[in-house]
Design a protein around this motif. Structure first.
Motif, short mmCIF file in Angstrom:
data_model
loop_
_atom_site.label_atom_id
_atom_site.label_comp_id
_atom_site.label_asym_id
_atom_site.label_seq_id
_atom_site.Cartn_x
_atom_site.Cartn_y
_atom_site.Cartn_z
N TRP A 96 3.38 8.98 -0.11
CA TRP A 96 3.93 9.66 -1.56
C TRP A 96 4.07 11.04 -1.25
CZ3 TRP A 96 7.16 7.14 -4.59
CH2 TRP A 96 6.95 5.71 -4.53
N ILE A 97 3.10 11.74 -0.95
CA ILE A 97 3.11 13.08 -0.99
C ILE A 97 3.95 14.05 -0.27
CG2 ILE A 97 1.50 15.34 -0.09
CD1 ILE A 97 -0.87 13.74 -0.83
N LYS A 98 4.27 13.00 1.12
CA LYS A 98 5.30 13.37 2.11
C LYS A 98 6.77 13.39 1.42
CE LYS A 98 7.25 12.76 6.76
NZ LYS A 98 6.93 11.92 7.91
N HIS A 99 6.90 12.00 0.84
CA HIS A 99 8.03 11.68 -0.21
C HIS A 99 8.43 12.75 -1.17
CE1 HIS A 99 11.15 9.00 -1.45
NE2 HIS A 99 10.57 8.99 -2.54
N ARG A 100 7.37 13.29 -1.71
CA ARG A 100 7.59 14.30 -2.88
C ARG A 100 7.88 16.08 -2.25
NH1 ARG A 100 3.81 11.24 -5.63
NH2 ARG A 100 2.06 12.60 -4.91
N ALA A 101 7.33 15.82 -1.05
CA ALA A 101 7.27 17.51 -0.73
C ALA A 101 8.85 18.00 -0.55
CB ALA A 101 6.63 17.46 0.94
#
Length: 419
Positions: A96-101
């Motif tokens: 999710w962190i990578k998806h929002r980056a």
């Protein structure tokens, strides 16, 4: 495969009406052939088509086999079909962190030409680019037909007026497919929740003497989830998937059945009936089994019923004609830039259509393996730790510890951890 190692259907395109199905069941070769000569009679032709279709569906239903065709459009070994397994994603915190980056913009653009969607659309996009190139060549001044044929030009208003209708068709197609995908995901989420609840009920309510029934309850609950997954896919082996879960004699009996998931549900019902529990507890556990049956029926409804075929065909024809004639409107203003712009427009419009088609059948792109693994691991952990969990429960009667004793114990453990 499960009861069938190979099934090959070879349709005849010479109007002979022959269908040949060769299978291998339990090591013994079985051949079935139905042939008939077809003359000029259209009735005989329709009869042959009906026979080929319904004979194949009956063989598939009874054998739960992987079917391969010589028709390339139904070949599961294409790039698009092989890539479906890579879309079975499961997200956690890092994902999710990578998806929002913010870096997702550059990452998505740099991975554009390695995208499986883009690679799958290579041929249709190339066709429209070549179409645009042909239009540019015919309308250019150095074309040998320039002095003989009046250049063809279409007004932009034709495409402006029709673009709204085309967009509505594409949006409706994508939304309806997403609804099917999301419904399938909710069904399997419920399957995970109810499986854990069902095993929890059995481990709590079954008597201590029924340890064998508890173990069998856990095995068959996990086996049903796996069997349902295999039932909804065309490229998996039922026997191989159930072998690590069921005992040999249980697996042998299951593979004799035409509909394995239904067989497993019947066994679960028998396990509950065999246990020494109250009628109310029996009813509550049977409600979970009914939920499993409902999940099976809902999944089969999605699997066997596509979106209306006529709607899909109309959208495809509309889109193909729209893209094919678009260069006639663009060339007078853009010249040879029409070719790359046509390719980009075709890529994005066809990509929207392709995504809707990809998620229309959700079971081969949902991460059902992860859900089945969660069901197996969670229920097995509950079975393995039931004695330890039972020991944590205070015996009936006066409390063995007061609040002061509990607080003192907590503080002592905290100090020991800090030291």
């Amino acid at each position: 495969m499960s009861t069938l190692s190979s099934l090959h259907v070879k349709p005849s395109f010479r109007m002979t009406g022959k269908v040949s199905v060769t299978s291998r069941t339990n090591g013994a070769a079985l051949q079935w052939k139905k042939s008939g000569s077809i003359g000029s009679s259209s009735r005989a032709l329709l009869g042959s088509v009906w026979l080929r279709k319904h004979s194949l569906s009956r063989v598939q239903e009874r054998t739960r086999a992987v079917v391969t065709y010589e028709d390339p459009d139904t070949n599961p070994d294409t790039e698009q079909e092989r890539s479906r397994k890579y879309r079975r994603v499961v997200f956690g915190g890092p994902e999710w962190i990578k998806h929002r980056a913010t870096s997702r913009y550059s990452r998505h653009m740099l991975s554009m030409f390695s995208s499986r969607v883009v690679r799958g659309l290579l041929y249709p996009v190339s066709f429209f680019a070549l179409t645009a190139g042909a239009v540019c060549f015919l309308d250019s001044s150095f074309s040998p037909l320039h002095d003989l044929v009046q250049p063809i030009s279409l007004p932009y208003s034709v495409f402006s007026l029709s673009a709204g209708s085309l967009s509505l068709l594409l949006v409706f197609r994508t939304n309806s497919s997403y609804d099917r995908w999301w419904e399938a995901r909710k069904i399997w989420g419920g399957q995970l929740n109810r499986s854990r609840d069902f095993v929890r009920q059995g481990l709590t309510w079954f008597s201590e003497e029924d340890e064998g029934l508890k173990m069998q309850l856990q095995r068959y609950t996990s086996a049903f989830a796996v069997a349902l997954k295999v039932h909804l896919r065309y490229d998996e082996d039922m026997e191989a998937e159930l072998k690590p879960i069921l005992l040999p004699h249980e697996l042998e009996e299951a593979m004799k059945e035409v509909h394995v998931p239904n067989h497993l549900l019947r066994i679960l019902s028998q396990i509950v009936m065999q246990a020494d529990i109250s009628p109310i507890q029996n009813t509550q556990m049977d409600e979970n089994i009914t939920f499993f049956e409902d999940s099976l029926g809902k999944c089969e409804r999605i699997w066997k019923t596509p979106a209306p075929i006529s709607y899909s065909r109309l959208t495809t024809r509309f889109l193909v004609f729209w893209l094919a004639f678009l260069p006639f409107a663009m060339f007078k203003d853009l010249g040879w830039f029409t070719v790359p712009i046509e390719a980009v427009i075709a890529l994005f419009f066809l990509g929207i259509k392709d995504i809707g088609t990809e998620i229309e059948e959700p079971f081969s792109i949902l991460a059902l393996e992860a859900i089945c693994t969660s069901i197996t691991n969670n229920t097995k952990a509950m079975l393995d730790t039931q004695d330890r969990d039972r020991a944590l429960v205070e015996p009936r009667g006066p409390p063995t510890m007061t609040w002061d004793t509990i607080n003192a114990t907590i503080e002592a453990e905290a100090q020991a951890a800090n030291n």
